[in-house]
Design a protein around this motif. Structure first.
Motif, PDB file in Angstrom:
ATOM      1  N   HIS A 158     -31.055 -13.500 -24.615  1.00 36.63           N
ATOM      2  CA  HIS A 158     -30.663 -12.547 -25.720  1.00 36.63           C
ATOM      3  C   HIS A 158     -29.419 -12.475 -26.089  1.00 36.63           C
TER       4      HIS A 158
ATOM      5  N   ASP B 189     -35.000 -10.989 -32.502  1.00 36.31           N
ATOM      6  CA  ASP B 189     -35.904  -9.927 -31.723  1.00 36.31           C
ATOM      7  C   ASP B 189     -36.399  -8.984 -32.773  1.00 36.31           C
ATOM      8  N   ILE B 190     -37.712  -8.701 -32.481  1.00 37.71           N
ATOM      9  CA  ILE B 190     -38.688  -7.771 -33.141  1.00 37.71           C
ATOM     10  C   ILE B 190     -38.198  -6.394 -33.066  1.00 37.71           C
TER      11      ILE B 190
ATOM     12  N   ASN C 107     -32.450 -11.346 -18.749  1.00 35.08           N
ATOM     13  CA  ASN C 107     -33.225 -10.497 -17.920  1.00 35.08           C
ATOM     14  C   ASN C 107     -34.175 -11.188 -16.980  1.00 35.08           C
TER      15      ASN C 107
ATOM     16  N   HIS D 180     -35.871 -16.578 -21.543  1.00 35.24           N
ATOM     17  CA  HIS D 180     -35.188 -16.461 -22.619  1.00 35.24           C
ATOM     18  C   HIS D 180     -33.791 -16.005 -22.597  1.00 35.24           C
TER      19      HIS D 180
ATOM     20  N   GLY E 222     -35.628  -5.214 -16.441  1.00 35.82           N
ATOM     21  CA  GLY E 222     -36.109  -5.162 -17.602  1.00 35.82           C
ATOM     22  C   GLY E 222     -36.863  -6.176 -18.359  1.00 35.82           C
TER      23      GLY E 222
ATOM     24  N   THR F 163     -39.926  -8.427 -19.878  1.00 35.62           N
ATOM     25  CA  THR F 163     -40.999  -8.104 -20.113  1.00 35.62           C
ATOM     26  C   THR F 163     -41.961  -9.147 -20.617  1.00 35.62           C
ATOM     27  N   VAL F 164     -41.178 -10.349 -20.686  1.00 35.58           N
ATOM     28  CA  VAL F 164     -41.681 -11.427 -21.401  1.00 35.58           C
ATOM     29  C   VAL F 164     -41.440 -12.599 -20.265  1.00 35.58           C
TER      30      VAL F 164
HETATM   31  P1  AMP Z   1     -37.238  -9.101 -22.059  1.00 37.32           P
HETATM   32  O1  AMP Z   1     -37.183  -7.719 -21.860  1.00 37.32           O
HETATM   33  O2  AMP Z   1     -35.800  -9.649 -21.780  1.00 37.32           O
HETATM   34  O3  AMP Z   1     -38.331  -9.775 -21.489  1.00 37.32           O
HETATM   35  O4  AMP Z   1     -37.038  -9.657 -23.723  1.00 37.32           O
HETATM   36  C1  AMP Z   1     -38.209  -9.513 -24.294  1.00 37.32           C
HETATM   37  C2  AMP Z   1     -37.894  -9.405 -25.750  1.00 37.32           C
HETATM   38  O5  AMP Z   1     -38.687 -10.062 -26.770  1.00 37.32           O
HETATM   39  C3  AMP Z   1     -37.835  -7.974 -26.345  1.00 37.32           C
HETATM   40  O6  AMP Z   1     -36.141  -7.736 -26.697  1.00 37.32           O
HETATM   41  C4  AMP Z   1     -38.710  -7.758 -27.577  1.00 37.32           C
HETATM   42  O7  AMP Z   1     -38.193  -6.843 -28.603  1.00 37.32           O
HETATM   43  C5  AMP Z   1     -38.869  -9.138 -27.945  1.00 37.32           C
HETATM   44  N1  AMP Z   1     -40.115  -9.435 -28.460  1.00 37.32           N
HETATM   45  C6  AMP Z   1     -41.404  -9.151 -28.116  1.00 37.32           C
HETATM   46  N2  AMP Z   1     -42.320  -9.668 -28.907  1.00 37.32           N
HETATM   47  C7  AMP Z   1     -41.624 -10.401 -29.940  1.00 37.32           C
HETATM   48  C8  AMP Z   1     -42.205 -10.999 -31.086  1.00 37.32           C
HETATM   49  N3  AMP Z   1     -43.334 -11.156 -31.548  1.00 37.32           N
HETATM   50  N4  AMP Z   1     -41.140 -11.219 -31.895  1.00 37.32           N
HETATM   51  C9  AMP Z   1     -39.709 -11.299 -31.509  1.00 37.32           C
HETATM   52  N5  AMP Z   1     -39.157 -10.863 -30.585  1.00 37.32           N
HETATM   53  C10 AMP Z   1     -40.288 -10.320 -29.646  1.00 37.32           C
END
Ligand code: AMP
Length: 118
Positions: free
Chosen positions: A104, A33-34, A89, A102, A95, A97-98
């Protein structure tokens, strides 16, 4: 069906965006995770962006969900002492965001009793 715009995780799987890739199968990719929220914080995602969240994935391709969890277990075996948190999530208010399913994988010294916010 998800949007046809490639998601950030689809672009990572295609090597269009750099990431620290820690494990990969034909259909699943895992990368750091970034913005880590724990000493070990790895994202595990299917390469396809067809499923927005774990509920859609479980309904649409349960074998792929099992494969994703197996990759997560392998990451946890390598990076943790076998104790870890697996978080999906689901929904913006939870929470997410993507919107490309996926997990965690969170490990290390996690706060006791916390539900976490990753
Ligand atoms: P969520 O909030 O569950 O959708 O998780 C999205 C996660 O993706 C967050 O923890 C971000 O830090 C992570 N994330 C977003 N962009 C990147 C990236 N380019 N490389 C690695 N992790 C990322």
């Amino acid at each position: 069906m998800a949007s046809t715009e490639p998601t950030i995780f689809a672009r990572i799987a295609l090597r269009e965006i750099p990431a620290s890739i820690v494990a990969e199968t034909d259909r699943v990719i895992a990368f750091d995770d970034i913005s880590p929220q724990a000493p070990v914080h790895v994202i595990v995602a299917p390469k396809t962006q067809e499923y927005r969240n774990v509920v859609e994935l479980a309904a649409g391709d349960p074998e792929l969900l099992v494969e994703l969890i197996d990759v997560a277990r392998g990451v946890a075996d390598e990076r943790t002492d076998g104790q870890f948190r697996l978080v999906f999530n689901t929904g913006a208010e939870a929470g997410q965001t993507v919107f490309h399913v996926h997990a965690h994988v969170l490990g290390g010294h996690l706060e006791e009793g916390s539900l976490g916010s990753a």
